[in-house]
Motif scaffolding. Structure first.
Motif, PDB file in Angstrom:
ATOM      1  N   CYS A  75       0.851  -1.190   0.000  1.00 16.30           N
ATOM      2  CA  CYS A  75       0.000   0.000   0.000  1.00 16.30           C
ATOM      3  C   CYS A  75       0.888   1.240   0.000  1.00 16.30           C
ATOM      4  CB  CYS A  75      -0.895  -0.012   1.230  1.00 16.30           C
ATOM      5  SG  CYS A  75      -1.888   1.470   1.412  1.00 16.30           S
ATOM      6  N   GLU A  76       0.579   2.204  -0.876  1.00 16.54           N
ATOM      7  CA  GLU A  76       1.401   3.405  -0.998  1.00 16.54           C
ATOM      8  C   GLU A  76       1.204   4.379   0.162  1.00 16.54           C
ATOM      9  OE1 GLU A  76       1.996   5.243  -4.844  1.00 16.54           O
ATOM     10  OE2 GLU A  76       0.832   3.635  -5.753  1.00 16.54           O
ATOM     11  N   LEU A  90      -5.564  -4.500  -2.140  1.00 18.73           N
ATOM     12  CA  LEU A  90      -5.115  -3.297  -2.840  1.00 18.73           C
ATOM     13  C   LEU A  90      -6.082  -2.910  -3.958  1.00 18.73           C
ATOM     14  CD1 LEU A  90      -1.292  -3.916  -3.135  1.00 18.73           C
ATOM     15  CD2 LEU A  90      -2.509  -2.575  -1.443  1.00 18.73           C
ATOM     16  N   LYS A 137       1.291  -1.228   4.191  1.00 16.98           N
ATOM     17  CA  LYS A 137       0.867  -2.614   4.424  1.00 16.98           C
ATOM     18  C   LYS A 137       1.427  -3.500   3.323  1.00 16.98           C
ATOM     19  CE  LYS A 137      -3.442  -2.213   6.922  1.00 16.98           C
ATOM     20  NZ  LYS A 137      -4.739  -2.832   7.099  1.00 16.98           N
ATOM     21  N   ARG A 164      -2.049   3.119  -5.697  1.00 14.53           N
ATOM     22  CA  ARG A 164      -2.445   1.735  -5.432  1.00 14.53           C
ATOM     23  C   ARG A 164      -2.420   1.575  -3.920  1.00 14.53           C
ATOM     24  NH1 ARG A 164       0.187  -3.970  -6.760  1.00 14.53           N
ATOM     25  NH2 ARG A 164      -1.740  -5.113  -7.113  1.00 14.53           N
ATOM     26  N   ILE A 165      -3.614   1.679  -3.307  1.00 12.52           N
ATOM     27  CA  ILE A 165      -3.698   1.678  -1.855  1.00 12.52           C
ATOM     28  C   ILE A 165      -4.641   0.584  -1.385  1.00 12.52           C
ATOM     29  CG2 ILE A 165      -3.171   4.130  -1.692  1.00 12.52           C
ATOM     30  CD1 ILE A 165      -6.115   4.675  -1.228  1.00 12.52           C
ATOM     31  N   SER A 166      -4.553   0.256  -0.107  1.00 10.79           N
ATOM     32  CA  SER A 166      -5.418  -0.766   0.468  1.00 10.79           C
ATOM     33  C   SER A 166      -6.812  -0.183   0.694  1.00 10.79           C
ATOM     34  CB  SER A 166      -4.843  -1.262   1.795  1.00 10.79           C
ATOM     35  OG  SER A 166      -4.804  -0.221   2.742  1.00 10.79           O
TER      36      SER A 166
END
Length: 92
Positions: free
Chosen positions: A5-6, A33, A10, A50-52
């Motif tokens: 995660c950016e 993600l 994570k 690109r994140i969770s």
């Protein structure tokens, strides 16, 4: 593309599947993600990350991309997110 995660940092974790008979087999817990485009109000443009899913909920809860990056620790952020955070600091 790595599974990190950016915003929160994570990354995949390792653990065990445990059966009813208590047999253990190794497995990987991957973060959920999502590819998202978030709008910065202060800079007036959008950014792709690109994140969770957990981080996306946190961005909504805090009040948007600008507020989230303002409170985020620099050690958790990716280089792309860190660049946006520094642009926000310059714009304020």
């Amino acid at each position: 593309m790595s599974r990190v995660c950016e915003f929160t940092g994570k990354r995949p974790m390792a653990g065990n599947n445990v059966s009813h008979a208590h047999n253990k087999t190794r497995r990987i817990f991957r973060p959920n993600l999502c590819n998202v485009t978030l709008m910065s109000d202060a800079l007036g443009r959008s950014y792709k990350f690109r994140i969770s899913a957990h981080a996306l909920r946190s961005v909504d809860h805090v009040g948007g991309l600008d507020a989230f990056l303002g409170k985020a620790k620099e050690q958790d952020l990716s280089p792309a997110a860190l660049k946006v955070k520094r642009e926000l600091a310059r714009a304020s």
